[in-house]
Design a protein around this motif. Structure first.
Motif, PDB file in Angstrom:
ATOM      1  N   ILE A 148       1.020  -1.240  -0.039  1.00  0.00           N
ATOM      2  CA  ILE A 148       0.102  -0.038   0.029  1.00  0.00           C
ATOM      3  C   ILE A 148       0.964   1.256  -0.110  1.00  0.00           C
ATOM      4  CG2 ILE A 148      -1.687   1.366   1.703  1.00  0.00           C
ATOM      5  CD1 ILE A 148      -2.689  -1.299   2.296  1.00  0.00           C
ATOM      6  N   GLU A 149       0.854   2.143  -1.073  1.00  0.00           N
ATOM      7  CA  GLU A 149       1.324   3.411  -1.007  1.00  0.00           C
ATOM      8  C   GLU A 149       0.409   4.418  -0.793  1.00  0.00           C
ATOM      9  OE1 GLU A 149       3.378   3.635  -4.784  1.00  0.00           O
ATOM     10  OE2 GLU A 149       4.928   2.274  -4.249  1.00  0.00           O
ATOM     11  N   GLU A 150       0.962   5.609  -0.141  1.00  0.00           N
ATOM     12  CA  GLU A 150       0.049   6.843  -0.007  1.00  0.00           C
ATOM     13  C   GLU A 150      -0.493   7.185  -1.256  1.00  0.00           C
ATOM     14  OE1 GLU A 150      -0.288  10.937   2.435  1.00  0.00           O
ATOM     15  OE2 GLU A 150       1.535   9.721   2.802  1.00  0.00           O
ATOM     16  N   ALA A 151      -1.655   7.391  -1.405  1.00  0.00           N
ATOM     17  CA  ALA A 151      -2.307   8.084  -2.646  1.00  0.00           C
ATOM     18  C   ALA A 151      -1.941   9.618  -2.883  1.00  0.00           C
ATOM     19  CB  ALA A 151      -3.744   7.738  -2.831  1.00  0.00           C
ATOM     20  N   ALA A 152      -1.609   9.805  -4.081  1.00  0.00           N
ATOM     21  CA  ALA A 152      -1.092  11.578  -4.157  1.00  0.00           C
ATOM     22  C   ALA A 152      -2.623  12.010  -4.479  1.00  0.00           C
ATOM     23  CB  ALA A 152      -0.504  11.396  -5.349  1.00  0.00           C
ATOM     24  N   ASP A 154      -5.426  14.408  -6.120  1.00  0.00           N
ATOM     25  CA  ASP A 154      -5.957  14.440  -7.442  1.00  0.00           C
ATOM     26  C   ASP A 154      -5.696  15.974  -7.748  1.00  0.00           C
ATOM     27  OD1 ASP A 154      -7.036  14.271  -9.844  1.00  0.00           O
ATOM     28  OD2 ASP A 154      -9.188  14.396  -8.961  1.00  0.00           O
ATOM     29  N   ASP A 171      -1.555   9.537 -15.386  1.00  0.00           N
ATOM     30  CA  ASP A 171      -0.585   8.938 -14.421  1.00  0.00           C
ATOM     31  C   ASP A 171       0.407   7.859 -14.903  1.00  0.00           C
ATOM     32  OD1 ASP A 171      -1.399  10.483 -12.176  1.00  0.00           O
ATOM     33  OD2 ASP A 171      -3.281   9.361 -11.797  1.00  0.00           O
ATOM     34  N   CYS A 365       1.990  17.320  -1.331  1.00  0.00           N
ATOM     35  CA  CYS A 365       1.509  16.987  -2.488  1.00  0.00           C
ATOM     36  C   CYS A 365       2.661  16.932  -3.602  1.00  0.00           C
ATOM     37  CB  CYS A 365       0.332  18.117  -3.035  1.00  0.00           C
ATOM     38  SG  CYS A 365      -0.347  17.787  -4.681  1.00  0.00           S
ATOM     39  N   HIS A 369       3.820  13.699  -5.861  1.00  0.00           N
ATOM     40  CA  HIS A 369       3.602  13.446  -7.299  1.00  0.00           C
ATOM     41  C   HIS A 369       5.126  13.355  -7.866  1.00  0.00           C
ATOM     42  CE1 HIS A 369      -0.505  13.942  -8.570  1.00  0.00           C
ATOM     43  NE2 HIS A 369      -0.549  14.421  -7.420  1.00  0.00           N
TER      44      HIS A 369
END
Length: 425
Positions: A148-152, A154, A171, A365, A369
């Motif tokens: 599991i990676e921390e979602a960037a 949107d 992406d 953020c 990204h």
């Protein structure tokens, strides 16, 4: 394509210190002429399970099996109930094909195997089974947590209605850029293989090309691809000093053909070089470069990452111009080749943020990204601050003059973020 004259070329604003040949009226461009006069002498099998694929002929349940022996195993009450629910040979339609025979055999042996497995499990004490299940469950949870990676956040929702933004797979595009950016990098010591040119000559060439690029009002991506073509070619081919400028203008011609809508004609490049080369020279060098690079012009340059990272940083015009000032300073410096394109782009934006804000500035953020933390960017960023400090001094001041104009927001006149140097460990 050579018959098309670039409208940008005739509309370009003249820059200080740039001189073209007399045929180009109302301009004062200085031709690079001979690099030799500026710089002195040369610088020194997996396993496959075949279970269930047996070709042994199988009939329906025979009398021996019905008597209580299936595969030489005793029939338990549960398995007997299973067999009782299966259609007998009297109710089965004749098996007409070999495939049907194999399917029937597979189904029959599957039931036997399931029962055998159940019997084996019944022999294991229940406490031991619970401990095994618990251990397996914990192990699976640990594997899932690692994946599991921390979602960037949107940053593309604002462009949902813009088909050119391709938000559905942007992406994936940038993941591909990150995987392939190594193809655009060159050895950091490639100049040591050159016998007649050195890194100072490369810096003079690129500084001059930045002025030419500004004069012709070409796209930003054209400049980055031009420098990339030059470095990749010089890393593979030995070039004499008097041909270095020819390599530069030809690389720009190739980049224009790849990126621009309106391409400068060969005659324009001849005039820019003060007629030091002929049309045949440029076309021959063009063939030499594309063959050496195997026609590969589709490589990720720092510009590819700059646009995405600036969007993640929610950059305003001031931050954007200052970021491009930082990264164009890096184009001139041979020493900056040790950083990959994505690292250069992220460091330029980080350095620009610090310059504008007056303190370290890198939010979550941007980190998610760009995939770079503040600590990872620090070395590259400090080098950019040093380049900013001496940008207006010395002989290579083309980038500083370009970004000192109102068109580029006088970005070069910003005070360098020297506090990043003070924080050096």
């Amino acid at each position: 394509m050579e018959n098309l004259r670039s409208e940008n070329y005739h509309q370009g604003a003249a820059m200080e210190g740039v001189k073209f040949a007399p045929e180009m009226a109302n301009t004062n461009r200085r031709a690079l002429s001979d690099i030799k006069n500026i710089i002195g002498g040369p610088h020194q099998h997996l396993a496959v399970s075949k279970r269930g694929l047996s070709e042994k002929p199988v009939a329906a349940v025979n009398a021996k099996d019905q008597a209580g022996f299936v595969g030489h195993r005793p029939v338990t009450r549960k398995f007997a109930a299973t067999l009782a629910n299966q259609p007998t040979t009297a109710h089965l339609a004749p098996i007409g094909s070999e495939r049907q025979k194999r399917n029937a055999d597979t189904a029959f042996h599957t039931c036997a195997d399931m029962e055998s497995t159940k019997m084996a499990d019944d022999d294991i004490p229940q406490p031991m089974l619970s401990e095994m299940n618990e251990a397996m469950s914990c192990e699976l949870k640990e594997i899932e947590m690692e994946d599991i990676e921390e979602a960037a956040p949107d940053i593309d929702s604002c462009d949902a209605g813009n088909s050119l933004a391709v938000v559905e797979y942007v992406d994936e595009i940038y993941r591909f850029y990150r995987r392939t950016e190594g193809s655009s990098c060159v050895p950091t010591n490639y100049m040591s293989s050159q016998t007649d040119i050195n890194e100072k000559m490369r810096g003079i060439l690129i500084d001059w090309l930045i002025e030419v690029h500004y004069k012709l009002e070409l796209l930003e991506e054209t400049l980055f691809l031009t420098v990339n073509i030059i470095d990749r070619f010089l890393a593979l081919e030995n070039v004499v000093r008097k041909k270095l400028q020819l390599v530069g203008v030809t690389a720009m011609l190739l980049a224009c053909k790849y990126e621009e809508v309106s391409v400068p004609v060969v005659e324009d490049l001849i005039l820019i070089c003060d007629r030091a080369y002929t049309r045949a020279d440029i076309l021959e060098m063009e063939r030499r470069i594309v063959n050496t690079l195997k026609f590969n012009m589709s490589v990720p340059t720092p510009y590819c990452f700059m646009r995405r990272f600036l969007k993640a940083a929610q950059a305003e015009k001031k931050l954007e111009l200052l970021s491009f000032f930082m990264i164009e300073l890096s184009l001139v410096e041979y020493e900056m080749l040790k950083f990959c394109p994505s690292m250069l782009a992220a460091s330029a934006i980080y350095t620009a943020q610090c310059t504008i804000n007056g303190f370290k500035s890198w939010n979550k953020c941007c980190e998610l990204h760009t995939k770079y933390s503040e600590e990872q960017l620090m070395d590259c960023s400090r080098m950019m601050v040093e380049l900013h400090q001496r940008a207006g001094h010395g002989k290579l001041t083309g980038v500083h003059r370009k970004y000192s104009t109102f068109r580029y927001g006088c970005a070069a006149k910003s005070e360098p973020a020297t506090f990043l140097l003070d924080a050096r460990a």
